[in-house]
Structure formats: C-alpha cells, structure tokens
Design an enzyme around this catalytic site. Structure first.
Site, PDB file in Angstrom:
ATOM      1  N   SER A  50      -2.800 -43.584 -18.420  1.00 25.28           N
ATOM      2  CA  SER A  50      -2.272 -44.943 -18.371  1.00 25.28           C
ATOM      3  C   SER A  50      -1.077 -45.047 -19.298  1.00 25.28           C
ATOM      4  CB  SER A  50      -3.349 -45.940 -18.829  1.00 25.28           C
ATOM      5  OG  SER A  50      -2.811 -47.234 -19.022  1.00 25.28           O
ATOM      6  N   TYR A  92      -8.685 -49.513 -25.614  1.00 24.21           N
ATOM      7  CA  TYR A  92      -8.199 -48.799 -24.434  1.00 24.21           C
ATOM      8  C   TYR A  92      -7.053 -47.861 -24.815  1.00 24.21           C
ATOM      9  CZ  TYR A  92      -6.896 -48.166 -19.501  1.00 24.21           C
ATOM     10  OH  TYR A  92      -6.623 -47.643 -18.257  1.00 24.21           O
TER      11      TYR A  92
END
Length: 255
Positions: free
Chosen positions: A141, A154
């Site tokens: 990501s 995250y």
C-alpha cells in the site's frame, strides 16, 4: 516438482480472494486461462467465485494459521504445483492516533498483513525455487511509503510488509524468483474502509467527492499484467493511485 517442463507456466495462488482486489485478480487470471487457487476464509464467497469457471479452485483457509497454510500447500501440490504466488490478503482496522491505539487492532493488522504473508511465502518458496521461474507478488500500500495521522497501525504493518518484500527480492534472486510489489493508493472496494471504520456511512465518506477513485479491477489489471510479463522482466515496485490523489494526504474532491 523438479523442473519447469513439468509445471504449467500459468498457475497461481491468490490470497484474499473472497472480495475486492483479490477476488478481481483471481477472476481476471482465470479469465486469461490461468489455473487459480483462490484463498480466503469465507468458503461461500470462494465457491461463488469458482462456480462456472472451471479453473478456479476454492481453498478456504486462514493464512495466519499454520495448519491452514499447510493444507493450502498440500492442495496446490496435489494439483501439480504453482509458479506464481499473489499475496493480497491484508487490511486495516481503526484510524486511532497512537495515543488512543487499540492493541488488538495493531496485533490483527500485523498478523494478517505481515505474518500471514510471511507464512504463505515461506511455505511455497521450495516449490517456487524448484520451478526455476517462480514469481511472488505482494500487494502492499502507499501507506507503506509515508505515515499519516490516524494511520499509524496500518502504516506500521505495511512498512513491515514492504521491508519484507524488499529483503525477499534480495534473498531469492539467486533462485531466479521474481519479486514484485504493487502499492495501491485510494481504491474504492466493497469492504476495505467498511472493515477499517466499522460503519458504512463513514466508509463512504473516505471516497466522497473523488470523481474516479481506483477500483479493484484497476489494481487487478496491474497485478495480472505484472505477473504475465516474460519472467526476465521484473516490475520491482509499482505505485498506483487515482489521478485525483497526488499523495496520501493530497486528494482532490469536488465541492
């Protein structure tokens, strides 16, 4: 599996295949003639994905559980093995600042994004080495490129997965294993933001006003292109964002 000649060059394991980018990738590879072992925890969604395709094998499994990973490996081995591993399973939970961090959320994100990817990769490395032209693609990501407020858990998981991917490329190049990293930005999928925020209206606000966020199919197209290239061509890392997102923190939204 001892030689390239004994193995179809178009056989993949795709994790996270019950929804979103993983589902789109499995479907797209199968449409292009690949045999796909589709892996996720939800058996009903995998069976629906596999129905009528003829070349998707549903393998319900939790990639964080050793016994499930061993069963996945056994299933793929019995089917003749694979040459491509696509690690897409992952996710985010919460948007708390570190001062309010929930330990359970952080542990879940690390377990799924990092340890799950490691466990599946570790299990299939001997097979991919033996093949002679193995490929591993890890979906990370843009959260692994730069931190942002409310993203620390995250960010930490994706920074770790990215570091693992870079190390893997160095470790396995001598075995002719191609290691690819795809780093998506804002992708409007069915469940990612919903799972992260726990509320559908809050999840929809993530994409509000963005004229054309990426879709699961957009990212799957990049994934499939990357693994389908001739093996000597390695797209080491690919950052993919919608045009409206110039950086994690810079998104153009209509008024």
């Amino acid at each position: 599996m001892t030689s390239t000649h004994e193995q179809s060059p178009k056989t993949a394991v795709v994790t996270g295949a019950s929804t979103g980018i993983g589902e789109a990738t499995a479907r797209m590879l199968a449409h292009r003639g690949w045999t796909v072992y589709a892996v996720a925890r939800r058996a009903d969604r995998l069976e629906a994905l596999a129905e009528g395709t003829g070349n998707i094998v549903a393998v319900p499994a939790d990639i964080t559980e050793d016994d499930d990973v061993a069963r996945l490996l056994a299933t793929a081995t019995q089917g003749g093995g694979i040459d491509t591993l696509v690690n897409i399973a992952g996710g985010a939970r919460g948007v708390d600042h570190i001062a309010d961090a929930k330990t359970a959320d952080w542990e879940w994100m690390y377990r799924v994004n990092v340890l799950g990817t490691m466990k599946v990769t570790r299990a299939f490395l001997p097979m991919l080495r033996a093949h002679g032209e193995g490929t591993i693609l890890n979906l990370t990501s843009t959260a692994g490129l730069a931190g942002y407020e409310g993203g620390a858990g995250y960010n930490a998981a994706k920074f770790a997965e990215r570091g693992m991917t870079q190390a893997l490329r160095l470790e396995e190049v001598g075995n002719n294993i191609r290691v690819i990293e795809v780093l998506p930005g804002l992708v409007h999928t069915e469940e990612f933001s919903l799972n992260r925020l726990g509320d559908r209206s809050a999840a929809e606000k993530v994409y509000a006003g963005v004229e054309k966020p990426l879709t699961a199919d957009d990212v799957a197209e990049v994934v499939v292109h990357s693994v389908a290239l001739p093996h000597h061509v390695n797209l080491d890392e690919i950052v993919i964002r919608p045009v409206a997102q110039a950086a994690n923190h810079k998104i153009i939204r209509s008024s």
